[in-house]
Design a protein around this motif. Structure first.
Motif, PDB file in Angstrom:
ATOM      1  N   PHE A 184     -78.288 -76.885  13.482  1.00  0.00           N
ATOM      2  CA  PHE A 184     -78.576 -75.956  14.580  1.00  0.00           C
ATOM      3  C   PHE A 184     -77.314 -75.692  15.406  1.00  0.00           C
ATOM      4  CE2 PHE A 184     -79.684 -75.447  19.093  1.00  0.00           C
ATOM      5  CZ  PHE A 184     -80.412 -74.257  19.029  1.00  0.00           C
ATOM      6  N   LEU A 185     -76.581 -76.738  15.724  1.00  0.00           N
ATOM      7  CA  LEU A 185     -75.363 -76.593  16.523  1.00  0.00           C
ATOM      8  C   LEU A 185     -74.285 -75.824  15.761  1.00  0.00           C
ATOM      9  CD1 LEU A 185     -75.154 -80.179  18.101  1.00  0.00           C
ATOM     10  CD2 LEU A 185     -75.860 -78.044  19.222  1.00  0.00           C
ATOM     11  N   LEU A 186     -74.152 -76.118  14.472  1.00  0.00           N
ATOM     12  CA  LEU A 186     -73.141 -75.428  13.670  1.00  0.00           C
ATOM     13  C   LEU A 186     -73.462 -73.939  13.554  1.00  0.00           C
ATOM     14  CD1 LEU A 186     -72.521 -78.019  10.800  1.00  0.00           C
ATOM     15  CD2 LEU A 186     -70.836 -77.220  12.456  1.00  0.00           C
ATOM     16  N   GLU A 187     -74.730 -73.629  13.300  1.00  0.00           N
ATOM     17  CA  GLU A 187     -75.121 -72.219  13.175  1.00  0.00           C
ATOM     18  C   GLU A 187     -74.924 -71.460  14.482  1.00  0.00           C
ATOM     19  OE1 GLU A 187     -78.893 -71.400  11.304  1.00  0.00           O
ATOM     20  OE2 GLU A 187     -78.701 -73.164  10.021  1.00  0.00           O
ATOM     21  N   GLY A 188     -74.997 -72.178  15.599  1.00  0.00           N
ATOM     22  CA  GLY A 188     -74.853 -71.519  16.889  1.00  0.00           C
ATOM     23  C   GLY A 188     -73.416 -71.297  17.317  1.00  0.00           C
ATOM     24  N   PHE A 189     -72.493 -72.112  16.778  1.00  0.00           N
ATOM     25  CA  PHE A 189     -71.128 -72.042  17.295  1.00  0.00           C
ATOM     26  C   PHE A 189     -70.037 -71.828  16.242  1.00  0.00           C
ATOM     27  CE2 PHE A 189     -73.557 -74.633  20.320  1.00  0.00           C
ATOM     28  CZ  PHE A 189     -73.319 -73.933  21.494  1.00  0.00           C
ATOM     29  N   VAL A 190     -70.320 -72.122  14.962  1.00  0.00           N
ATOM     30  CA  VAL A 190     -69.277 -72.032  13.936  1.00  0.00           C
ATOM     31  C   VAL A 190     -69.762 -71.164  12.772  1.00  0.00           C
ATOM     32  CG1 VAL A 190     -67.734 -73.321  12.414  1.00  0.00           C
ATOM     33  CG2 VAL A 190     -68.543 -74.362  14.538  1.00  0.00           C
ATOM     34  N   PRO A 191     -69.018 -70.123  12.380  1.00  0.00           N
ATOM     35  CA  PRO A 191     -69.430 -69.305  11.226  1.00  0.00           C
ATOM     36  C   PRO A 191     -69.359 -70.110   9.932  1.00  0.00           C
ATOM     37  CG  PRO A 191     -67.234 -68.681  11.976  1.00  0.00           C
ATOM     38  CD  PRO A 191     -67.784 -69.623  13.000  1.00  0.00           C
ATOM     39  N   ALA A 192     -70.379 -69.954   9.090  1.00  0.00           N
ATOM     40  CA  ALA A 192     -70.446 -70.740   7.857  1.00  0.00           C
ATOM     41  C   ALA A 192     -69.355 -70.362   6.867  1.00  0.00           C
ATOM     42  CB  ALA A 192     -71.823 -70.558   7.202  1.00  0.00           C
TER      43      ALA A 192
END
Length: 288
Positions: free
Chosen positions: A95-103
């Motif tokens: 959840f945190l990665l999807e909110g702040f870092v592009p995959a």
């Protein structure tokens, strides 16, 4: 709970957190952007993300939640506390990665993604397993199914579930992506095997020599390793002799050869991999 058990429990939770974090990075940065379906919940999350734009963290949470609730009823809270922690942590991290870092922050390269994704994921899984935890998903589902249907073993059920997800990936993404996903899966399995044993790779050594008494004593004194003398009999010579059995760490093999050759250069030595060694000088047979 005494201090040693508390420290051990805290270490296991710290290892679980580290392992889950590493696994999550592999899923988010290597598997998801490159449509690599390697089985399990991460594979389903990859499919739902690309087909329906469904958040990866939501897929993992929706699949793991009912499985964990069933597991609570079947095996009890005590036995799956670390699994609950690991599954929740993975969903939070995604959840945190999807909110702040592009995959797709890394340059797209299927081959490199399959290799490095497999290695990173394998390391994460190994650390998590060494802490006696799992992230739920297909592993937990397979365990629950095998408990309900006694004739079905957990590994077989897990194999069916994971291959079902991989075949779904083949149908959605095509043969090319699936072949790279299988490469990644193979690399992950090798990495898991390697890091599950690291840093204590062990070897079992059988030594047959007329100087077995001297060799055994030398191994005890110079290497501080236990030696067991087994009774043997030469089938051709009909002579009774001692067969020495010694288990050492991989790094000690060269020294063992030196010790043996100093006493008997003609000794017959067999070195074999010891997959798991328990007892004095190694890991405990029963965990506290």
């Amino acid at each position: 709970m005494n201090n040693s058990k508390t420290k051990k429990l805290l270490l296991e939770y710290a290892m679980t957190a580290a392992g889950v974090t590493i696994m999550t990075l592999a899923i988010y940065f290597f598997f998801i952007p490159n449509s690599l379906v390697v089985g399990g919940v991460s594979g389903l999350a990859t499919i739902f993300y690309h087909q329906f734009s469904f958040p990866v963290w939501a897929t993992t949470a929706l699949i793991n939640t009912p499985l964990l609730l069933i597991a609570l009823k079947v095996v009890g809270f005590r036995y799956i506390t670390k699994t609950i922690f690991a599954a929740a942590l993975m969903s939070v991290l995604l959840f945190l990665l999807e909110g702040f870092v592009p995959a797709d922050i890394l340059e797209p390269d299927l081959f490199l993604a399959s290799i490095f994704g497999g290695v990173v994921c394998g390391v994460g899984v190994a650390i998590t397993l060494r802490a006696d935890a799992t992230t739920g998903g297909s592993t937990l589902a397979a365990d629950l199914i095998s408990r309900i249907f006694k004739r079905l073993s957990t590994p077989r059920v897990l194999l069916v579930l994971d291959w079902g997800v991989i075949l779904a990936g083949l149908w959605v993404f095509g043969a090319m992506q699936t072949m790279y996903a299988l490469i990644s899966l193979f690399v992950a399995i090798v990495a898991i095997e390697y890091f599950m044993k690291w840093p204590r790779f062990t070897k079992g050594v059988f030594i047959i020599s007329k100087e077995s008494e001297g060799i055994g004593q030398a191994l005890l004194e110079k290497m501080d390793r236990g030696v067991t003398a087994l009774h043997g009999r030469g089938f051709y010579t009909k002579e009774d002799k001692s067969v020495l059995l010694c288990v050492v760490y991989n790094r000690q093999i060269a020294r063992l050869k030196e010790v043996v050759s100093e006493i008997d250069k003609d000794a017959f030595v067999i070195v074999t991999d010891a997959r798991e060694v328990m007892g004095e000088g190694f890991s405990k047979i029963i965990r506290d």
